[in-house]
Scaffold this active site. Structure first.
Site, PDB file in Angstrom:
ATOM      1  N   ILE A 111      -0.547  -6.316  -2.010  1.00 17.22           N
ATOM      2  CA  ILE A 111      -0.045  -5.929  -0.688  1.00 17.22           C
ATOM      3  C   ILE A 111       1.355  -6.497  -0.527  1.00 17.22           C
ATOM      4  O   ILE A 111       1.622  -7.639  -0.939  1.00 17.22           O
ATOM      5  CB  ILE A 111      -0.974  -6.419   0.445  1.00 17.22           C
ATOM      6  CG1 ILE A 111      -0.534  -5.836   1.788  1.00 17.22           C
ATOM      7  CG2 ILE A 111      -1.048  -7.935   0.501  1.00 17.22           C
ATOM      8  CD1 ILE A 111      -1.540  -6.071   2.910  1.00 17.22           C
ATOM      9  N   VAL A 142       0.333 -10.937  -3.643  1.00 21.22           N
ATOM     10  CA  VAL A 142       1.295 -10.638  -2.586  1.00 21.22           C
ATOM     11  C   VAL A 142       2.592 -10.164  -3.248  1.00 21.22           C
ATOM     12  O   VAL A 142       3.143 -10.844  -4.113  1.00 21.22           O
ATOM     13  CB  VAL A 142       1.567 -11.872  -1.705  1.00 21.22           C
ATOM     14  CG1 VAL A 142       2.589 -11.526  -0.636  1.00 21.22           C
ATOM     15  CG2 VAL A 142       0.269 -12.363  -1.060  1.00 21.22           C
ATOM     16  N   LYS A 143       3.051  -8.985  -2.820  1.00 20.60           N
ATOM     17  CA  LYS A 143       4.247  -8.406  -3.431  1.00 20.60           C
ATOM     18  C   LYS A 143       5.511  -8.907  -2.723  1.00 20.60           C
ATOM     19  O   LYS A 143       5.635  -8.809  -1.497  1.00 20.60           O
ATOM     20  CB  LYS A 143       4.198  -6.880  -3.372  1.00 20.60           C
ATOM     21  CG  LYS A 143       3.146  -6.273  -4.269  1.00 20.60           C
ATOM     22  CD  LYS A 143       3.083  -4.759  -4.151  1.00 20.60           C
ATOM     23  CE  LYS A 143       4.168  -4.079  -4.943  1.00 20.60           C
ATOM     24  NZ  LYS A 143       3.978  -2.593  -4.947  1.00 20.60           N
ATOM     25  N   ILE A 144       6.429  -9.414  -3.523  1.00 22.90           N
ATOM     26  CA  ILE A 144       7.717  -9.898  -3.025  1.00 22.90           C
ATOM     27  C   ILE A 144       8.814  -9.193  -3.826  1.00 22.90           C
ATOM     28  O   ILE A 144       8.772  -9.196  -5.056  1.00 22.90           O
ATOM     29  CB  ILE A 144       7.845 -11.416  -3.188  1.00 22.90           C
ATOM     30  CG1 ILE A 144       6.789 -12.136  -2.344  1.00 22.90           C
ATOM     31  CG2 ILE A 144       9.244 -11.900  -2.817  1.00 22.90           C
ATOM     32  CD1 ILE A 144       6.775 -13.646  -2.516  1.00 22.90           C
TER      33      ILE A 144
END
Length: 376
Positions: A111, A142-144
């Site tokens: 996400i 977690v997408k960064i």
């Protein structure tokens, strides 16, 4: 080795983890995702703001939750957070068995942080930690984004024990900074007392978009030498990235972390749907078969590979290892005909952030409309 007719099985047996680049509540509730896990070797899911905007605009399966959110007066931001994290949490639960069977390597669901924060390191870290807590599943990523501001945010997020999918990587130069940020994050996580075995990461290297941008510029140049290079930049770029991956994770710095349970940060081939109809529709899968990677595919590409992918040979055929010199020659040729490679990457990064920001705005507008309708 898998049956010769099971092309996705052969791809998986070659060491490529097959992830689906899509998620929706309809897919979760209809049994479609279960089917893909069972029959198509899908072992993970990636999402992005565009995927969520499409899902919420098209699906009626969100109506009940939207009515409940409207009834208790949830703000727009709260509603979007709860709608998206509910889908991701549900998907994480569906992949729990895969996650356990692969010792946490696969069974992952991603996400993304709010793309409007891409240029704000502190806000990105805060959002990443909030998402990790909100989803509350160990197989979350977690997408960064790998913007300049995102690089230190990657390290700081990993240092808190949070697993990260680094997205929007276009250049090998930026990819090396991503790998350095990952190693620094593991070092800080260790110092903070976290178990390195529980921290995972992938680096999402975008593929087809590179060809789209470079091919457009080659057409504008128009010479025979330029046109002859069309369709070659993206694969060459990915192959150079894999060579960098091999170099970094065979190095002493990672070896010290591996001794404490640290995992390699696998390259993930993203944007693998072919945009040019003149190219084979499985191009960015067939030509990037190499162990210790992920290929996240739109469902259309997944079915194309299952039907006619060129996962050739009776044994594993590696289409990447040992290709760095030839890939370097492609980039030298691109520069000779007048392609400003640095400008290509900058344009792609800016375009990527802009696209996701626009999708996020569409998502907000869609949810606001649904909340307004539910209140009537």
């Amino acid at each position: 080795m898998s049956d010769k007719t099971d092309l996705l099985g052969r791809l998986s047996a070659a060491g490529v983890s097959i992830w689906l680049d899509d998620l929706s509540r309809e897919r979760l509730q209809s049994g479609n995702l279960d089917e893909l896990i069972r029959d198509k070797h899908v072992v993970g899911v990636t999402t992005n703001p565009t995927i969520f905007a499409t899902a919420l605009a098209d699906g009626e399966s969100y109506n009940e939750q939207v009515r409940e959110l409207a009834a208790r007066g949830a703000s727009l931001e709260e509603a979007v957070r709860e709608l998206t994290t509910a889908d991701v949490r549900h998907a994480c639960d569906k992949f729990r068995d895969v996650w356990q069977a692969t010792d946490g390597v696969d069974g992952r669901v991603s996400i993304e942080v709010d793309p409007r924060l891409a240029k704000d390191c502190d806000a990105t870290v805060a959002e990443a930690l909030d998402l990790w807590k909100a989803v509350d599943r160990p197989n979350l990523l977690v997408k960064i984004p790998a913007t300049e501001e995102g690089i230190p945010a990657i390290t700081r997020t990993l240092a808190e024990g949070v697993s990260v999918n680094v997205t929007l990587i276009f250049s090998v130069e930026r990819y090396r900074l991503v790998m350095d940020a990952y190693l620094a994050g593991l070092e800080q996580a260790k110092a903070n007392g976290h178990d390195l075995r529980s921290i995972h990461s992938v680096a999402s290297f975008f593929v087809s978009r590179v060809d789209s941008e470079v091919d457009k510029r080659l057409d504008a140049i128009g010479t025979d030498d330029a046109v002859a290079l069309k369709g070659k930049a993206a694969l060459a770029n990915a192959r150079l990235a894999y060579a960098a991956f091999q170099e970094v994770f065979a190095g002493e710095r990672f070896a010290a972390l591996a001794a404490d349970g640290g995992r390699p940060q696998r390259p993930l081939w993203a944007s693998t749907g072919v945009k040019n109809p003149d190219y084979p529709d499985t191009l960015y899968v067939d030509q990037l078969v190499v162990a210790d990677t992920v290929n996240t595919m739109p469902e259309k590409t997944l079915h194309a590979v299952a039907d006619h992918g060129r996962i050739t040979g009776d044994a594993f055929v590696d289409t990447v290892t040992g290709t760095a010199d030839a890939a370097g020659e492609v980039y030298a040729a691109l520069e000779r005909v007048g392609i400003d490679v640095t400008d290509v990457y900058l344009a792609l990064e800016n375009e990527g952030v802009d696209k996701f920001e626009k999708s996020w705005t569409e998502l907000l507008e869609t949810v606001q409309g649904q909340l307004d309708a539910a209140e009537k």
